[in-house]
Design a protein around this motif. Sequence first.
Motif, PDB file in Angstrom:
ATOM      1  N   PRO A  80       6.082   5.072   0.243  1.00  0.00           N
ATOM      2  CA  PRO A  80       5.755   6.502   0.204  1.00  0.00           C
ATOM      3  C   PRO A  80       5.038   6.826  -1.120  1.00  0.00           C
ATOM      4  O   PRO A  80       5.238   6.161  -2.128  1.00  0.00           O
ATOM      5  N   SER A  81       4.206   7.846  -1.075  1.00  0.00           N
ATOM      6  CA  SER A  81       3.506   8.295  -2.278  1.00  0.00           C
ATOM      7  C   SER A  81       4.495   8.707  -3.340  1.00  0.00           C
ATOM      8  O   SER A  81       5.577   9.222  -3.050  1.00  0.00           O
ATOM      9  N   MET A 128      15.789   1.575   0.530  1.00  0.00           N
ATOM     10  CA  MET A 128      14.706   1.649  -0.460  1.00  0.00           C
ATOM     11  C   MET A 128      13.603   2.608  -0.022  1.00  0.00           C
ATOM     12  O   MET A 128      12.698   2.909  -0.796  1.00  0.00           O
ATOM     13  N   GLY A 129      13.630   3.037   1.247  1.00  0.00           N
ATOM     14  CA  GLY A 129      12.604   3.949   1.751  1.00  0.00           C
ATOM     15  C   GLY A 129      11.264   3.285   1.978  1.00  0.00           C
ATOM     16  O   GLY A 129      10.213   3.911   1.791  1.00  0.00           O
ATOM     17  N   ILE A 130      11.278   2.013   2.410  1.00  0.00           N
ATOM     18  CA  ILE A 130      10.047   1.264   2.659  1.00  0.00           C
ATOM     19  C   ILE A 130      10.156   0.517   3.979  1.00  0.00           C
ATOM     20  O   ILE A 130      11.242   0.371   4.543  1.00  0.00           O
ATOM     21  N   TYR A 131       9.017   0.037   4.453  1.00  0.00           N
ATOM     22  CA  TYR A 131       9.004  -0.871   5.604  1.00  0.00           C
ATOM     23  C   TYR A 131       7.792  -1.776   5.484  1.00  0.00           C
ATOM     24  O   TYR A 131       6.907  -1.562   4.644  1.00  0.00           O
ATOM     25  N   PHE A 132       7.773  -2.810   6.309  1.00  0.00           N
ATOM     26  CA  PHE A 132       6.683  -3.778   6.308  1.00  0.00           C
ATOM     27  C   PHE A 132       6.070  -3.849   7.699  1.00  0.00           C
ATOM     28  O   PHE A 132       6.782  -3.792   8.704  1.00  0.00           O
ATOM     29  N   ILE A 133       4.750  -4.003   7.730  1.00  0.00           N
ATOM     30  CA  ILE A 133       4.045  -4.285   8.976  1.00  0.00           C
ATOM     31  C   ILE A 133       3.439  -5.680   8.854  1.00  0.00           C
ATOM     32  O   ILE A 133       3.290  -6.205   7.749  1.00  0.00           O
ATOM     33  N   VAL A 146       0.850  -1.193   0.000  1.00  0.00           N
ATOM     34  CA  VAL A 146       0.000   0.000   0.000  1.00  0.00           C
ATOM     35  C   VAL A 146       0.881   1.236   0.000  1.00  0.00           C
ATOM     36  O   VAL A 146       2.026   1.208   0.452  1.00  0.00           O
ATOM     37  N   GLU A 147       0.326   2.304  -0.522  1.00  0.00           N
ATOM     38  CA  GLU A 147       1.036   3.576  -0.600  1.00  0.00           C
ATOM     39  C   GLU A 147       0.410   4.541   0.396  1.00  0.00           C
ATOM     40  O   GLU A 147      -0.806   4.555   0.568  1.00  0.00           O
ATOM     41  N   THR A 148       1.240   5.346   1.048  1.00  0.00           N
ATOM     42  CA  THR A 148       0.748   6.333   1.999  1.00  0.00           C
ATOM     43  C   THR A 148       1.129   7.738   1.558  1.00  0.00           C
ATOM     44  O   THR A 148       2.203   7.944   0.987  1.00  0.00           O
ATOM     45  N   ASP A 149       0.242   8.686   1.828  1.00  0.00           N
ATOM     46  CA  ASP A 149       0.527  10.081   1.473  1.00  0.00           C
ATOM     47  C   ASP A 149       1.370  10.779   2.528  1.00  0.00           C
ATOM     48  O   ASP A 149       1.843  11.880   2.319  1.00  0.00           O
ATOM     49  N   ASP A 150       1.540  10.146   3.709  1.00  0.00           N
ATOM     50  CA  ASP A 150       2.367  10.730   4.774  1.00  0.00           C
ATOM     51  C   ASP A 150       3.199   9.606   5.390  1.00  0.00           C
ATOM     52  O   ASP A 150       2.820   9.011   6.403  1.00  0.00           O
ATOM     53  N   PHE A 151       4.317   9.331   4.763  1.00  0.00           N
ATOM     54  CA  PHE A 151       5.170   8.214   5.156  1.00  0.00           C
ATOM     55  C   PHE A 151       5.658   8.354   6.598  1.00  0.00           C
ATOM     56  O   PHE A 151       5.627   7.392   7.369  1.00  0.00           O
TER      57      PHE A 151
END
Length: 123
Positions: free
Chosen positions: A120-121, A103-108, A78-83
């Motif tokens: 991130p968006s 990479m600027g990502i994470y997993f939950i 999923v993409e978020t508008d406020d990382f």
Amino acid sequence: MEFKFVHNNFNVLNLEKSLEFYKEALGFTESKRIVADDNSFILVYLTDGKSEHLLELTYLTDRANPYDLGENEFHLAVETDDFDASYKKHLEMGCIVFENKAMGIYFIADPDNYWIEILPSKK
């Protein structure tokens, strides 16, 4: 012949716990529910309110044991508008299971240990 994505499915052990998690963590809300005539299963479709794609949660009412996800080498993204705010919220929830800062990502992970990638968006 053309195809389009409609939904992904996750089988869940505790439907209410999963519904609470997806609402709190991602803002997903129930858009449709199907209950089997014999009450053997419940399907709940979650929406992000923005796209047509749905997440189907399947709850088998007689299931008592957690699902075996193998090596869990699959995920939903999923993409978020406020990382930064999303990261802070998920950190507070204690559901972050992996970060790739390069990479600027994470997993939950949800209550059944399905992983969701947070991006991130692309604004």
